[in-house]
Design a protein around this motif. Structure first.
Motif, PDB file in Angstrom:
ATOM      1  N   THR A   1      39.101 -24.762 -33.989  1.00 13.52           N
ATOM      2  CA  THR A   1      38.570 -23.479 -33.395  1.00 13.52           C
ATOM      3  C   THR A   1      39.371 -22.794 -32.072  1.00 13.52           C
ATOM      4  N   ASP A   2      38.836 -21.626 -31.757  1.00 18.05           N
ATOM      5  CA  ASP A   2      39.253 -20.935 -30.614  1.00 18.05           C
ATOM      6  C   ASP A   2      37.959 -21.272 -29.780  1.00 18.05           C
ATOM      7  N   ALA A   3      38.228 -22.089 -28.684  1.00 18.39           N
ATOM      8  CA  ALA A   3      37.284 -22.169 -27.738  1.00 18.39           C
ATOM      9  C   ALA A   3      37.612 -21.751 -26.274  1.00 18.39           C
ATOM     10  N   ARG A   4      36.483 -21.094 -25.767  1.00 15.85           N
ATOM     11  CA  ARG A   4      36.774 -20.316 -24.532  1.00 15.85           C
ATOM     12  C   ARG A   4      35.512 -20.779 -23.583  1.00 15.85           C
ATOM     13  N   ILE A   5      35.273 -20.654 -22.316  1.00 16.37           N
ATOM     14  CA  ILE A   5      34.395 -20.518 -21.441  1.00 16.37           C
ATOM     15  C   ILE A   5      33.917 -19.145 -21.071  1.00 16.37           C
ATOM     16  N   VAL A   6      32.653 -18.663 -21.697  1.00 17.63           N
ATOM     17  CA  VAL A   6      32.258 -17.372 -21.339  1.00 17.63           C
ATOM     18  C   VAL A   6      31.333 -17.030 -20.306  1.00 17.63           C
ATOM     19  N   MET A   7      30.782 -18.460 -19.733  1.00 14.21           N
ATOM     20  CA  MET A   7      29.743 -17.821 -18.535  1.00 14.21           C
ATOM     21  C   MET A   7      29.586 -19.150 -17.723  1.00 14.21           C
ATOM     22  N   THR A   8      29.456 -19.153 -16.577  1.00 16.68           N
ATOM     23  CA  THR A   8      28.688 -20.244 -15.589  1.00 16.68           C
ATOM     24  C   THR A   8      27.669 -19.856 -14.956  1.00 16.68           C
ATOM     25  N   LEU A   9      26.869 -21.009 -14.967  1.00 16.93           N
ATOM     26  CA  LEU A   9      25.587 -20.752 -14.234  1.00 16.93           C
ATOM     27  C   LEU A   9      25.315 -21.653 -13.197  1.00 16.93           C
ATOM     28  N   PRO A  10      24.951 -21.327 -11.887  1.00 22.04           N
ATOM     29  CA  PRO A  10      24.609 -22.163 -10.994  1.00 22.04           C
ATOM     30  C   PRO A  10      23.411 -23.021 -11.181  1.00 22.04           C
ATOM     31  N   PRO A  11      23.222 -24.232 -10.595  1.00 25.41           N
ATOM     32  CA  PRO A  11      22.074 -25.156 -10.927  1.00 25.41           C
ATOM     33  C   PRO A  11      20.539 -24.470 -10.403  1.00 25.41           C
ATOM     34  N   GLY A  12      20.494 -23.335  -9.753  1.00 22.87           N
ATOM     35  CA  GLY A  12      19.352 -22.630  -9.111  1.00 22.87           C
ATOM     36  C   GLY A  12      18.777 -21.941 -10.414  1.00 22.87           C
ATOM     37  N   ALA A  13      19.644 -21.713 -11.444  1.00 23.87           N
ATOM     38  CA  ALA A  13      19.108 -20.827 -12.490  1.00 23.87           C
ATOM     39  C   ALA A  13      18.103 -21.925 -13.408  1.00 23.87           C
ATOM     40  N   PHE A  14      18.075 -22.935 -13.139  1.00 27.06           N
ATOM     41  CA  PHE A  14      17.106 -23.732 -13.960  1.00 27.06           C
ATOM     42  C   PHE A  14      16.005 -24.491 -13.356  1.00 27.06           C
ATOM     43  N   THR A  15      15.034 -24.862 -14.227  1.00 26.96           N
ATOM     44  CA  THR A  15      13.933 -25.640 -13.610  1.00 26.96           C
ATOM     45  C   THR A  15      13.875 -26.747 -14.335  1.00 26.96           C
ATOM     46  N   PRO A  16      14.051 -28.083 -13.892  1.00 26.29           N
ATOM     47  CA  PRO A  16      14.344 -28.352 -12.530  1.00 26.29           C
ATOM     48  C   PRO A  16      15.738 -27.900 -12.280  1.00 26.29           C
TER      49      PRO A  16
END
Length: 279
Positions: A180-195
């Motif tokens: 595959t061609d693999a790439r990171i397209v987005m990062t998210l901080p812990p605060g975006a989730f519950t918990p």
């Protein structure tokens, strides 16, 4: 974009149904519908594709996929508590959402999906890596899916896209980048989730290549890579000595020094070694 559909905000949905994320199921709910819609958009044009989603939970990403025009979404959810919420989403998008209560490790989705197929999921942490390895190592290639757009802990995402010489480089990088061609397209901080989890998360997109990047027998390559990185501190002549009585000659034939360690060897050279070990 304050709303992506006419359904209530996810916090209200979760409160109304008494849902709480369960650690035992690897759940962390992503409640920001702007973010779930953004993830759905990164998967590309969904209007002509069926989508497999694993672990939809209260349906934030599910709603994003449907709002982006997904032709058909198969949502596989193990947690029965989430089924009434998902049923409400299915009612709001008639004929486009099918919900199956099952363990994704036990389900064959192909009987319920029509190609082209994309996999888009905020994978439960406790099964994410195992599912990815299964999707990367089918018996036949190309696989049933065109692309995987998957959320992982950032550490796992970095292992998927790692390059030789880095600490993150290992079996997962080689399996992913071989086909595959693999790439990171987005990062998210812990605060975006519950918990909030203790670590950052990242979305990785893997696009299936029509054929592997370099020729190699899949079974030999998988065994070779597993053994090489199982003892990554050892020189390869030691880590691989059980594979062949003349392993040093085969390493040299592949352009690898017997004193090299696995983390220094490129995918191309691992494939060359797999070919050298065939005969």
């Amino acid at each position: 974009m304050s709303a992506i559909d006419d359904l209530p905000p996810l916090r209200e949905v979760i409160a109304a149904h008494g849902l709480s994320a369960r650690k035992a199921l690897g759940q962390n709910f992503l409640l920001d519908l702007n973010l779930t819609a953004k993830i759905a958009r990164t998967a590309g044009d969904l209007t002509r594709a069926d989508v497999l989603e694993v672990g939809p939970g209260p349906g934030g990403l599910t709603r994003g996929l449907l709002a982006q025009g997904a032709r058909h979404v198969l949502a596989v959810e193990k947690d029965a508590r989430c089924l009434p919420v998902l049923a409400e989403i299915a009612e709001a998008y008639p004929g486009r959402l099918e919900v199956v209560q099952a363990d994704a490790l036990d389900l064959d989705p192909l009987t319920r999906l029509t190609p082209p197929i994309k996999v888009v999921a905020n994978l439960p942490y406790n099964v994410g890596t195992e599912l990815l390895v299964r999707w990367l190592t089918p018996r036949a290639w190309p696989p049933f899916w065109d692309s995987l757009t998957l959320m992982f802990q950032r550490e796992v995402a970095e292992r998927i896209v790692a390059t030789p010489g880095s600490k993150a480089y290992g079996r997962l990088a080689l399996l992913a980048q071989w086909r595959t061609d693999a790439r990171i397209v987005m990062t998210l901080p812990p605060g975006a989730f519950t918990p909030p989890p203790k670590v950052e998360s990242a979305v990785v997109q893997l696009t299936a290549l029509p054929r592997p990047r370099f020729p190699a027998d899949p079974g030999i390559l998988e065994r070779l890579v597993a053994r090489a990185f199982n003892q990554r501190r050892k020189m390869l002549r030691g880590a691989l000595k059980g594979l062949s009585p003349d392993v040093e000659d085969r390493l040299r034939a592949a352009g690898i020094a017997p004193t090299d360690r696995a983390e220094a060897v490129s995918l191309e050279k691992f494939c060359a070694l797999a070919r050298a070990l065939e005969h």
